[in-house]
Design a protein around this motif. Structure first.
Motif, PDB file in Angstrom:
ATOM      1  N   GLY A  87       0.977  -1.273   0.053  1.00  7.77           N
ATOM      2  CA  GLY A  87       0.078  -0.136   0.021  1.00  7.77           C
ATOM      3  C   GLY A  87       0.753   1.093  -0.096  1.00  7.77           C
ATOM      4  O   GLY A  87       2.001   1.207   0.298  1.00  7.77           O
ATOM      5  N   LEU A  88       0.310   2.259  -0.312  1.00  3.31           N
ATOM      6  CA  LEU A  88       0.681   3.607  -0.465  1.00  3.31           C
ATOM      7  C   LEU A  88       1.525   4.002   1.130  1.00  3.31           C
ATOM      8  O   LEU A  88       2.783   4.680   1.090  1.00  3.31           O
ATOM      9  CB  LEU A  88      -0.035   4.859  -0.843  1.00  3.31           C
ATOM     10  CG  LEU A  88       0.422   5.994  -1.229  1.00  3.31           C
ATOM     11  CD1 LEU A  88       1.690   6.001  -2.255  1.00  3.31           C
ATOM     12  CD2 LEU A  88      -0.682   7.081  -1.691  1.00  3.31           C
ATOM     13  N   LEU A  89       0.636   3.830   2.071  1.00  5.89           N
ATOM     14  CA  LEU A  89       1.199   4.221   3.165  1.00  5.89           C
ATOM     15  C   LEU A  89       2.569   3.549   3.710  1.00  5.89           C
ATOM     16  O   LEU A  89       3.391   4.154   4.207  1.00  5.89           O
ATOM     17  CB  LEU A  89       0.220   3.932   4.359  1.00  5.89           C
ATOM     18  CG  LEU A  89       0.495   4.490   5.848  1.00  5.89           C
ATOM     19  CD1 LEU A  89       0.958   5.824   5.707  1.00  5.89           C
ATOM     20  CD2 LEU A  89      -0.581   4.289   6.770  1.00  5.89           C
ATOM     21  N   ASP A  90       2.902   2.355   3.410  1.00  5.61           N
ATOM     22  CA  ASP A  90       4.008   1.532   3.361  1.00  5.61           C
ATOM     23  C   ASP A  90       4.925   2.102   2.591  1.00  5.61           C
ATOM     24  O   ASP A  90       6.327   1.610   3.224  1.00  5.61           O
ATOM     25  CB  ASP A  90       3.676   0.037   3.091  1.00  5.61           C
ATOM     26  CG  ASP A  90       2.954  -0.805   4.109  1.00  5.61           C
ATOM     27  OD1 ASP A  90       2.776  -0.161   5.068  1.00  5.61           O
ATOM     28  OD2 ASP A  90       2.810  -1.822   3.947  1.00  5.61           O
ATOM     29  N   ARG A  91       4.788   2.690   1.670  1.00  5.25           N
ATOM     30  CA  ARG A  91       6.124   3.384   1.137  1.00  5.25           C
ATOM     31  C   ARG A  91       6.407   4.787   1.623  1.00  5.25           C
ATOM     32  O   ARG A  91       7.481   5.307   1.628  1.00  5.25           O
ATOM     33  CB  ARG A  91       5.659   3.648  -0.663  1.00  5.25           C
ATOM     34  CG  ARG A  91       5.372   2.562  -1.406  1.00  5.25           C
ATOM     35  CD  ARG A  91       6.605   1.563  -1.536  1.00  5.25           C
ATOM     36  NE  ARG A  91       6.837   0.494  -0.496  1.00  5.25           N
ATOM     37  CZ  ARG A  91       7.789  -0.161  -0.086  1.00  5.25           C
ATOM     38  NH1 ARG A  91       9.119   0.116  -0.792  1.00  5.25           N
ATOM     39  NH2 ARG A  91       7.543  -1.247   0.640  1.00  5.25           N
ATOM     40  N   LEU A  92       5.454   5.248   2.219  1.00  2.87           N
ATOM     41  CA  LEU A  92       5.714   6.685   2.960  1.00  2.87           C
ATOM     42  C   LEU A  92       5.913   6.718   4.475  1.00  2.87           C
ATOM     43  O   LEU A  92       6.235   7.659   5.159  1.00  2.87           O
ATOM     44  CB  LEU A  92       4.587   7.572   2.750  1.00  2.87           C
ATOM     45  CG  LEU A  92       4.081   7.827   1.045  1.00  2.87           C
ATOM     46  CD1 LEU A  92       2.782   8.577   0.974  1.00  2.87           C
ATOM     47  CD2 LEU A  92       5.377   8.346   0.645  1.00  2.87           C
ATOM     48  N   ASP A  93       5.579   5.338   5.148  1.00  2.00           N
ATOM     49  CA  ASP A  93       5.469   5.356   6.367  1.00  2.00           C
ATOM     50  C   ASP A  93       6.954   6.032   7.136  1.00  2.00           C
ATOM     51  O   ASP A  93       6.680   6.692   8.224  1.00  2.00           O
ATOM     52  CB  ASP A  93       5.365   3.939   7.008  1.00  2.00           C
ATOM     53  CG  ASP A  93       6.141   2.963   6.581  1.00  2.00           C
ATOM     54  OD1 ASP A  93       7.127   3.377   5.891  1.00  2.00           O
ATOM     55  OD2 ASP A  93       5.672   1.695   6.882  1.00  2.00           O
TER      56      ASP A  93
END
Length: 113
Positions: A87-93
């Motif tokens: 997911g996108l959040l996993d790339r930005l966390d």
């Protein structure tokens, strides 16, 4: 971390290893020390190195925070926008907890210039 790592860091994120943490800290420290020289920071090896260490550790904290939230919600991925990447959040966390301390660190350095 995954290739050379053998010692698990924390159960919340089983893919994280102590070797990966140390590798990330060394890489971030060296990169930011070199960048500090290019940017003309005062005492570039010290200020850039400290900045790199701080960013690496805060990035890990951001990543582990999101992993903990996912575990408590019993979900594997934070979305389906990027299949196979969690997911996108996993790339930005990792950036979630880095931004504010990095801003204030650089702002404090500007006062020294």
């Amino acid at each position: 971390g995954k290739r050379f790592g053998r010692t698990p860091l924390i159960s919340v994120s089983p893919g994280k290893t102590w070797e990966g943490l140390w590798g990330g800290v060394v890489a971030a420290t060296a990169t930011m020390a070199a960048a500090a020289v290019l940017l003309g920071w005062p005492y570039p090896l010290a200020t850039g190195g400290l900045y790199g260490i701080g960013c690496a550790l805060m990035g890990l904290a951001g990543d582990l925070t999101v992993s903990l939230l996912k575990r408590s919600a019993r979900v594997k991925d934070t979305g389906s926008i990027m299949p196979g990447h969690g997911g996108l959040l996993d790339r930005l966390d990792s950036y979630l907890l880095v931004a504010a301390p990095a801003f204030f660190y650089v702002s404090a350095l500007r006062m020294l210039l």
